[in-house]
Write a protein that holds these residues in place. Structure first.
Motif: not given
Length: 419
Positions: A336-353
């Motif tokens: 992913i371009p840029g610097v991102h911070r997500h806590a380990l174990g956190s939920r996130v939606d990823l999208f396959l282009a």
């Protein structure tokens, strides 16, 4: 060597271990071939057989149509640059470069030797270092010296075995451009056969030309670099030609045409086709491939595949973040371009282009590849001379992919229509 070099069903076995397996490949004069493969893929073995340093267990090596399989390397007009910095420690840079011109077979006049040495030294930024010895040089300068010694020989066959692998990132960036310019001279002026081995997909894209992909000693695909990148014949080729490695998932198509990745994740075949017609995938099991730079944090199309995920690890590298996540049985890497911070174990939606996905059959053979993006628009006529002067040549698509942060990384190519 007006008809190039050819490997004809070459196999090499050492101590019961297969280094090359039934490899047939032609190398055209005046053309660059990049041999791409991971460690122990057989790249060095292939180059050593081409050079005459090793003899194949089976098969033939042809040069100009003649069988040279058993011809000693000293009787061939071959030059080779190694991964290690191979220079004569007791000789100056000048004498290192001049050494292949002083062999009895050459019998060149001193003035001609001096002209050649100084010419190639200037081209590679060594003009002010000719009086130094290798121990007084940086790693990049030592490799420039080795390259200059190979180029000054005017060899019919020039082999480069991962010449930048032992240099740090910044040195590789600068020296890669110099090597590319020097290789163009060898191709243009002498019609040499040039073979460049690398383990880096980005380097293969930057160098362009023809790419031959090796895997465990076997030739798995060969063709123009961009064609192999955009349409890998198998999922294994897709993995080798992706950095980070291509994400691969099992999926099934049901009787109603719906595709299912997991119990939570389903999608329509339209996601594979993008703006084109939906592919005809009948009911059955398949493999889905997506490169890491096409896994995103936000959708760019209604057809993008949403994958609810849990963050396992994040790696920040310069101006990009590698996000490692899991979704049920799936392991996913997103670049992913840029610097991102997500806590380990956190939920996130990823999208396959959507439209950037590959489909392979159960045996790993390519069924569906993304449509290739249109090439970038040509610059206005007034801008072309300056652009050509700045680069020393007209820019080709694969070369235009170089980005300031990381040369020829696939995510950088997207902006130039080389996605």
């Amino acid at each position: 060597m007006n008809r190039g070099v050819e490997l004809e069903r070459v196999t090499r076995v050492v101590g019961g271990e297969v280094h090359l397996a039934d490899v047939s490949l032609a190398f055209e004069p005046g053309a660059l071939t990049v041999v791409l493969g991971r460690t122990r893929a057989g790249k060095t073995s292939l180059l050593r057989v081409l050079a005459g340093l090793d003899r194949p267990t089976a098969g033939r090596v042809l040069a100009g149509g003649a069988d040279v399989t058993g011809v000693d390397v000293r009787r061939r007009n071959v030059a080779m640059v190694y991964q290690q910095f191979v220079n004569y420690p007791s000789l100056t840079v000048y004498e290192n470069i001049a050494s292949p011109l002083r062999v009895p077979q050459r019998r060149l006049a001193g003035a001609e030797i001096d002209r050649r040495v100084r010419g190639v030294a200037e081209a590679l930024g060594l003009g002010g270092l000719l009086g130094r010895r290798p121990a007084e040089l940086s790693g990049g300068q030592q490799q420039r010296t080795a390259l200059a010694r190979a180029l000054v020989k005017d060899a019919d066959l020039l082999l480069l075995d991962e010449p930048l692998a032992n240099l740090d990132y910044k040195l590789r960036e600068g020296l890669r451009a110099e090597i590319l310019q020097a290789l163009r001279g060898a191709l243009r002026e002498r019609g040499a056969v040039v073979v460049y081995a690398t383990a880096e997909p980005g380097e293969a894209l930057l160098l362009g030309g023809r790419t031959a992909v090796l895997d465990e000693g076997r030739l798995v695909q060969a063709g123009p670099a961009l064609e192999v990148y955009h349409a890998p014949a198998t999922e294994r080729v897709g993995q080798v030609f992706s950095d980070p490695q291509m994400n691969l998932f099992d999926f099934a198509v049901g009787e109603g045409g719906e595709a299912r990745l997991t119990d939570e994740v389903t999608f329509a075949p339209a996601a594979l086709a993008g703006p084109g017609p939906a592919p005809a995938l009948g009911p059955g099991r398949y493999r889905l491939g997506v490169r890491a730079h096409h896994v995103r944090l936000a959708p760019s199309s209604p057809d993008d595949i949403r994958v609810p995920s849990v963050v396992l690890l994040e790696e920040v590298s310069g101006s990009e973040t590698l996000l490692h996540a899991a979704s049920g049985p799936l392991s996913i890497v997103a670049q992913i371009p840029g610097v991102h911070r997500h806590a380990l174990g956190s939920r996130v939606d990823l999208f396959l282009a959507s439209g950037r996905l590959f489909a392979f059959d159960a045996g790993g053979r390519l069924l569906v590849a993304p449509a290739r993006p249109a090439p970038p628009a040509a610059p206005p006529p007034a801008a072309r001379p300056e652009a050509a002067e700045a680069h020393g040549r007209a820019t080709r698509p694969a070369e235009a992919a170089e980005a300031p942060g990381r040369a020829a990384r696939p995510e950088a190519t997207e902006a130039h229509g080389q996605d």
